[in-house]
Design an enzyme around this catalytic site. Structure first.
Site, PDB file in Angstrom:
ATOM      1  N   GLU A   1      16.634  24.470  27.233  1.00 42.85           N
ATOM      2  CA  GLU A   1      15.301  24.290  27.804  1.00 42.85           C
ATOM      3  C   GLU A   1      14.709  22.947  27.356  1.00 42.85           C
ATOM      4  OE1 GLU A   1      11.099  26.842  27.989  1.00 42.85           O
ATOM      5  OE2 GLU A   1      12.729  27.453  26.656  1.00 42.85           O
TER       6      GLU A   1
ATOM      7  N   LYS B   1       9.998  27.222  35.808  1.00 42.60           N
ATOM      8  CA  LYS B   1       9.878  28.435  34.999  1.00 42.60           C
ATOM      9  C   LYS B   1       8.752  29.321  35.516  1.00 42.60           C
ATOM     10  CE  LYS B   1       9.653  29.685  30.043  1.00 42.60           C
ATOM     11  NZ  LYS B   1       9.573  29.086  28.685  1.00 42.60           N
TER      12      LYS B   1
ATOM     13  N   CYS C   1      14.556  30.719  29.814  1.00 36.92           N
ATOM     14  CA  CYS C   1      14.081  31.407  28.612  1.00 36.92           C
ATOM     15  C   CYS C   1      13.264  32.659  28.914  1.00 36.92           C
ATOM     16  CB  CYS C   1      13.277  30.428  27.740  1.00 36.92           C
ATOM     17  SG  CYS C   1      13.064  30.988  26.027  1.00 36.92           S
TER      18      CYS C   1
ATOM     19  N   GLY D   1       9.556  18.613  -7.470  1.00 38.68           N
ATOM     20  CA  GLY D   1       9.091  18.950  -8.799  1.00 38.68           C
ATOM     21  C   GLY D   1       9.844  20.169  -9.280  1.00 38.68           C
TER      22      GLY D   1
ATOM     23  N   SER E   1      10.796  22.916 -11.947  1.00 40.03           N
ATOM     24  CA  SER E   1      10.172  23.572 -13.097  1.00 40.03           C
ATOM     25  C   SER E   1      11.144  24.372 -13.943  1.00 40.03           C
ATOM     26  CB  SER E   1       9.063  24.506 -12.614  1.00 40.03           C
ATOM     27  OG  SER E   1       9.624  25.599 -11.899  1.00 40.03           O
TER      28      SER E   1
ATOM     29  N   GLY F   1      12.147  27.136 -12.625  1.00 34.64           N
ATOM     30  CA  GLY F   1      11.887  28.446 -12.050  1.00 34.64           C
ATOM     31  C   GLY F   1      12.708  28.682 -10.802  1.00 34.64           C
ATOM     32  N   VAL F   2      12.644  29.913 -10.301  1.00 40.50           N
ATOM     33  CA  VAL F   2      13.523  30.322  -9.217  1.00 40.50           C
ATOM     34  C   VAL F   2      13.159  29.642  -7.898  1.00 40.50           C
ATOM     35  CG1 VAL F   2      12.182  32.384  -8.617  1.00 40.50           C
ATOM     36  CG2 VAL F   2      14.648  32.348  -8.207  1.00 40.50           C
ATOM     37  N   ASP F   3      11.865  29.404  -7.631  1.00 43.24           N
ATOM     38  CA  ASP F   3      11.466  28.788  -6.368  1.00 43.24           C
ATOM     39  C   ASP F   3      11.933  27.346  -6.261  1.00 43.24           C
ATOM     40  OD1 ASP F   3      10.067  31.116  -5.517  1.00 43.24           O
ATOM     41  OD2 ASP F   3       8.353  30.526  -6.729  1.00 43.24           O
TER      42      ASP F   3
ATOM     43  N   GLU G   1       3.153  33.645  -2.724  1.00 44.29           N
ATOM     44  CA  GLU G   1       2.131  32.851  -3.406  1.00 44.29           C
ATOM     45  C   GLU G   1       1.113  32.296  -2.415  1.00 44.29           C
ATOM     46  OE1 GLU G   1       5.067  31.244  -6.988  1.00 44.29           O
ATOM     47  OE2 GLU G   1       4.605  29.951  -5.281  1.00 44.29           O
TER      48      GLU G   1
END
Length: 537
Positions: free
Chosen positions: A43, A113, A149, A286, A288, A290-292, A398
């Site tokens: 498309e 369409k 679509c 950045g 840290s 940490g997991v994220d 978060e």
């Protein structure tokens, strides 16, 4: 007599008309060499999807017409190859989402369409008028109809094609990814196309466009609704499918992927295309420990390579030793550039500067946020200096409840895991480590913490993430009421807290960078709640 149909699952770039035309020509040329009679592109393949308010500019339509006609003339060199190309089309004062059939140097037919989606991430009624006619053409005795679509998401347009004589339906698509979308497409196509006794060629776009990911996964269904061909997930690909009359002959089907594999590959594609299509030379993260940030770093390296990724650890007085030890470990495993820049001196300077103003007041989230904002300032300074884009590392959980700092950890240009719930973050880390062990196990298993005060843990302020994510999904993604969520087994106090936090943090999310969408409802285009509102469900 058999007909060979080529699916060109390509990655068009919005607004890059000449480059997209070259891409279409290249794929058409390859298809011709493989003996194709028809090529189906996605498309709006000529201009990229979605072009949004570019469609309000008259010059955009003029340029699209010019490039389309030039492409048709170039394709004449490929003889009797039929090529379907998606493009915007202006007729008098009407504007259409169109696909044209190019053959032997001419535009020999154009389809407009019919069904214009106007929900979730779509607002096509803002730009386009609806068509109301069928387009059917014959190749070697088989009659092919065209839909675009959303036309195939109800019975009307496929029925019109059938009544006009179509035996096979060719469907260019710009269908964006979200989890479980592939199964949904197959179910709907069987209900609305196979029910009419039509075979189906579903040619989907692939690539990242701002927050949207187009996953490809193009496929072919026979008249019984059986899938006889399926293309790759999140990759450009050309596939030839041979038709014996209206019956497609089975060919290779791409392997089924787990949800985690689908999402991870979509995130990699999203980062690669956002950075590449916008011309950024590299990225900053950045990191840290940490997991994220670990997941974001892994995705960035897989998307761009180690030479274009730089991880910056910015320890504060509250950073645990294991955070920088794990950060160094992961950076070494990936081979990425890694630097440590302490924020202690800057933090002390801020405290000293504000000491008189804050005299007699206890330290609180003010001082926590100062640390996050120092880090954001350092990253943005490096971004300015080197031209690198900052990838933020905040997750959906978060972002939902405002557990993030404006102009701090929210500072950056692209939010990679913005639509990834925290529980899914852990699943994606496990998936990535199943490919190769790049994320240290301790990063995954240690209790999550922002490390902005002594011995801080996320669950000091929030319910367990399994609870938070469950409430968020029901309230935000599924539009359930608080009463319905409580009835599902969640504690009323948790439901009240989470839904209240979602409401009062709208102002933060409006200022967050754009990020990749992987659920059927993400914060951003899907979520348009007023900041100023007194309504409570």
């Amino acid at each position: 007599m058999t007909v060979k149909v080529a699916i060109a699952q390509i990655n068009s770039v919005v607004g890059a008309l000449e480059a997209n035309a070259n891409l279409i020509f290249d794929y058409a040329s390859q298809a011709k060499e493989l003996g194709a009679d028809i090529v189906v592109t996605p498309e709006l393949s000529l201009v990229g999807y979605p072009p949004e308010d570019l469609l309000l500019r008259a010059g955009f339509y003029l340029e699209a017409d010019k490039v389309l006609n030039s492409l048709a003339q170039r394709l004449a060199a490929l003889g009797d190859l039929h090529v379907l190309v998606g493009h915007p089309h202006q007729v008098d004062d009407k504007h259409y989402n169109a696909v044209s059939l190019l053959l032997q140097g001419e535009v020999v037919g154009t389809y407009h369409k019919h069904a214009l989606p106007n929900d979730m991430v779509f607002d096509e009624k803002r730009y386009f008028d609806s068509g109301n006619e069928a387009l059917v053409f014959e190749v070697k005795g088989t009659r092919f109809g065209v839909n675009i679509c959303e036309d195939t998401w109800n019975h009307a347009a496929p029925s019109m094609a059938k009544n006009a004589g179509a035996q096979v339906l060719l469907v260019p698509n710009g269908s964006p990814f979200h989890m479980n979308k592939e199964a949904l497409r197959l179910d709907v196509m069987r209900e609305n196309v196979s029910a009419h006794g039509l075979s189906l060629v579903y040619a989907n776009l692939v690539g990242g466009q701002d927050e949207l990911i187009f996953d490809g996964n193009s496929f072919v269904l026979d008249v019984e609704g059986q899938c006889v061909a399926k293309l790759a997930h999140c990759q450009q690909q050309l596939r030839i499918v041979e038709f014996d009359g209206a019956r497609p002959l089975p060919t290779e089907c791409a392997a089924e992927l787990s949800v985690e594999a689908q999402v991870y590959q979509a995130l990699v594609l999203g980062v690669r295309d956002y950075v590449g299509k916008n011309g950024f030379p590299s990225v900053l993260i950045g990191f840290s420990g940490g997991v994220d940030s670990a997941l974001t770093l892994a995705i960035a390296v897989d998307a761009l390579g180690v030479d274009k990724v730089r991880a910056v650890m910015m320890p504060s007085p509250y950073t645990a030793d294991i955070s920088w030890l794990d950060s160094r470990d992961m950076a070494k495993r990936l081979g990425v550039r890694y630097d440590e820049i302490s924020i202690n001196q800057c933090f002390s300077a801020f405290r000293e500067t504000l000491s008189q103003e804050f005299a007699g007041l206890k330290e609180d989230t003010t001082e926590e946020n100062i640390q996050a904002r120092i880090r954001g300032t350092i990253l943005m300074a490096m971004s300015n200096k080197y031209g690198s884009i900052v990838l933020t590392t905040g997750n959906k959980s978060e972002m939902a409840v405002g557990y993030c700092t404006l102009y701090g950890d929210m500072a950056g240009g692209f939010a990679v895991i913005k639509d990834i719930a925290k529980t899914l973050v852990y699943r994606l880390c496990a998936y990535r480590n199943s490919l190769s062990d790049v994320i240290p196990e301790r990063i995954i298993t240690r209790p999550p913490s922002a490390e902005l005060r002594p011995d801080q843990k996320d669950q000091d302020s929030l319910p367990e993430y399994e609870i938070l994510d469950g409430i968020m999904q029901r309230y935000m993604e599924e539009n359930q009421s608080r009463a319905e969520i409580v009835a599902a087994g969640y504690a009323e106090a948790d439901v009240e807290k989470i839904t209240r936090l979602i409401k009062i943090n709208e102002y933060k999310r409006r200022q967050a960078p754009v990020g990749i969408r992987i659920t059927h409802r993400a914060f951003g285009r899907d979520w348009r709640y007023p900041i100023t509102s007194k309504f409570r469900d």
